[in-house]
Design a protein around this motif. Structure first.
Motif, PDB file in Angstrom:
ATOM      1  N   VAL A 100     103.715  21.635   5.379  1.00  0.00           N
ATOM      2  CA  VAL A 100     104.858  21.316   6.237  1.00  0.00           C
ATOM      3  C   VAL A 100     104.716  19.892   6.767  1.00  0.00           C
ATOM      4  O   VAL A 100     103.704  19.543   7.375  1.00  0.00           O
ATOM      5  CB  VAL A 100     104.958  22.302   7.418  1.00  0.00           C
ATOM      6  N   GLU A 133     110.402  23.689  17.034  1.00  0.00           N
ATOM      7  CA  GLU A 133     109.135  23.055  16.677  1.00  0.00           C
ATOM      8  C   GLU A 133     109.070  21.620  17.194  1.00  0.00           C
ATOM      9  O   GLU A 133     107.992  21.028  17.263  1.00  0.00           O
ATOM     10  CB  GLU A 133     108.959  23.051  15.154  1.00  0.00           C
ATOM     11  N   GLU A 136     108.334  24.449   9.729  1.00  0.00           N
ATOM     12  CA  GLU A 136     107.519  25.648   9.563  1.00  0.00           C
ATOM     13  C   GLU A 136     108.376  26.852   9.191  1.00  0.00           C
ATOM     14  O   GLU A 136     107.965  27.696   8.382  1.00  0.00           O
ATOM     15  CB  GLU A 136     106.755  25.931  10.858  1.00  0.00           C
ATOM     16  N   ARG A 183     108.838  26.979   5.485  1.00  0.00           N
ATOM     17  CA  ARG A 183     107.642  27.480   4.805  1.00  0.00           C
ATOM     18  C   ARG A 183     107.561  28.998   4.902  1.00  0.00           C
ATOM     19  O   ARG A 183     107.249  29.686   3.921  1.00  0.00           O
ATOM     20  CB  ARG A 183     106.378  26.859   5.405  1.00  0.00           C
TER      21      ARG A 183
END
Length: 394
Positions: free
Chosen positions: A155, A314, A136, A139
């Protein structure tokens, strides 16, 4: 589907491993898939060893009309439905093919920011139909720095093959090989020996932690196969400096003990079993997208200590599946190791949550289904556009 993957990298790492895994998955699922790569690359040989169809193509420079022309004719000859690129050189080579009617998908595997110059932004925005950032945070950088529309990106992070990485994998042979005893708490760092992978932080943290936890043991799993690389010698010297002995097991045949609490295993052919031998997996990277070792460790049911960099937050849920610490901070990493070494109940709690999260969020099957959805979306959009153009011309 018929997917032509293109990888121009010469050396092997997590990115190349993921590309090979994706091609193997596609073929096992009944699709046609190939890898175009340099014949002198490690990916080429690994593809041959894994019975993956590899096609040699010399790719050495971003501006290579000859390589682009050969790739175009290859794609038409196979034929393929879509080209999937992975590195800057092959992405530039494939970019013109998009304007010749071939759909192109590009994966960005690393967190290094892309300079917002005209040509670089053009390549990412117009040189591919869709962009797959592997985290992420990547992105977000593309959206903020390069003005890539969110709708043009999906993603898709790292995934682990649950047939290889699951809580029932037996790590006992590796523990026996290393000399780990029943009461030892084994911390391990899995990955290629490279500065950004943080092995130096791991070694220094191990030296701090062992002073307080006599039964803590530490293993470095991995090597650097790049010809002339000084990394193995560098880390051997660092262990010598911090622990007073040569820990490179392939030569010293060292075994873990209170006096020799750390060893360097080198390359492990069975990464799943080697990781399963650990009590806690450590990902001390100073720069990382998501790291394939973190999801693999979670799928094996291992608590993970990772640095708070890139896409690792993440993957590792702080205080649920593991702990997050600042990058390049041996003292903070040592404190996290000490905490988990002293608290067996917390290790078990993290391990159970890790196995659950791994199966739910990080399976290769789930990641590849997301990838197929991107392919289908790109092909549908292309087909719809061509029909529209055909209707207008009539």
């Amino acid at each position: 589907m018929r997917i032509l993957h293109v990888e121009s990298g010469l050396n092997s790492g997590g990115q190349e491993y993921r590309t090979l895994a994706e091609v193997r998955w596609l073929r096992a699922a009944g699709h046609k898939a190939w890898i175009v790569c340099n014949q002198d690359s490690e990916v080429f040989q690994q593809g041959l060893d894994a019975n993956v169809p590899v096609i040699p193509l010399t790719m050495r420079a971003t501006f290579s009309p000859v390589a682009a022309w050969k790739l175009y004719h290859l794609a038409r000859k196979l034929p393929c439905d879509l080209i999937h690129t992975h590195s800057p050189i092959d992405a530039w080579i494939a970019a013109p093919l998009r304007f010749l009617g071939l759909p192109v998908v590009r994966t960005r595997h690393i967190t290094n920011p892309v300079r917002p110059t005209f040509f670089r932004t053009f390549c990412y925005r117009y040189g591919c139909d869709h962009l797959i950032p592997s985290a992420e945070i990547i992105r977000e950088m593309f959206e903020d720095r390069n003005r890539i529309p969110r709708k043009q990106m999906t993603v898709i992070g790292e995934g682990a093959d649950l047939t290889e990485f699951h809580p029932n994998v037996n790590g006992s042979p590796f523990r026996q090989l290393w000399g780990a005893q029943a009461g030892d708490i084994l911390f391990g760092c899995v990955g290629m020996l490279r500065p950004e992978k943080g092995q130096s932080t791991f070694i220094q943290a191990a030296a701090h932690a062992h002073k307080q936890i006599p039964n803590a043991r530490f293993v470095l799993i991995g090597d650097n196969s790049k010809p002339g690389s000084p990394m193995r010698a560098k880390y051997r010297d660092l262990v010598q400096e911090n622990f007073g002995y040569d820990a490179w097991q392939p030569e010293s045949h060292i075994r873990l003990s209170k006096e020799t609490p750390i060893l360097m295993h080198g390359h492990a052919a069975d990464v799943a079993a080697a990781t399963a031998a650990l009590d806690v997996a450590v990902v001390p990277s100073s720069a990382e997208a998501q790291s394939r070792t973190a999801p693999e460790a979670l799928c094996l049911g291992k608590p993970v200590i990772a640095c708070r960099v890139g896409g690792l937050p993440e993957v590792v849920d702080h205080e649920k599946t593991g702990l997050l610490v600042p990058r390049k901070d041996p003292e903070a990493l040592a404190e996290a190791m000490i905490r988990l070494a002293k608290d067996s109940a917390l290790r078990r709690q993290f391990a159970l949550a890790a196995a659950e999260e791994g199966e739910k969020r990080f399976s290769l099957d789930a990641r590849m289904k997301e990838t197929l959805e991107v392919y289908e979306k790109v092909l549908f959009k292309r087909t719809s556009s061509e029909r529209c153009c055909s209707k207008n011309s009539n």
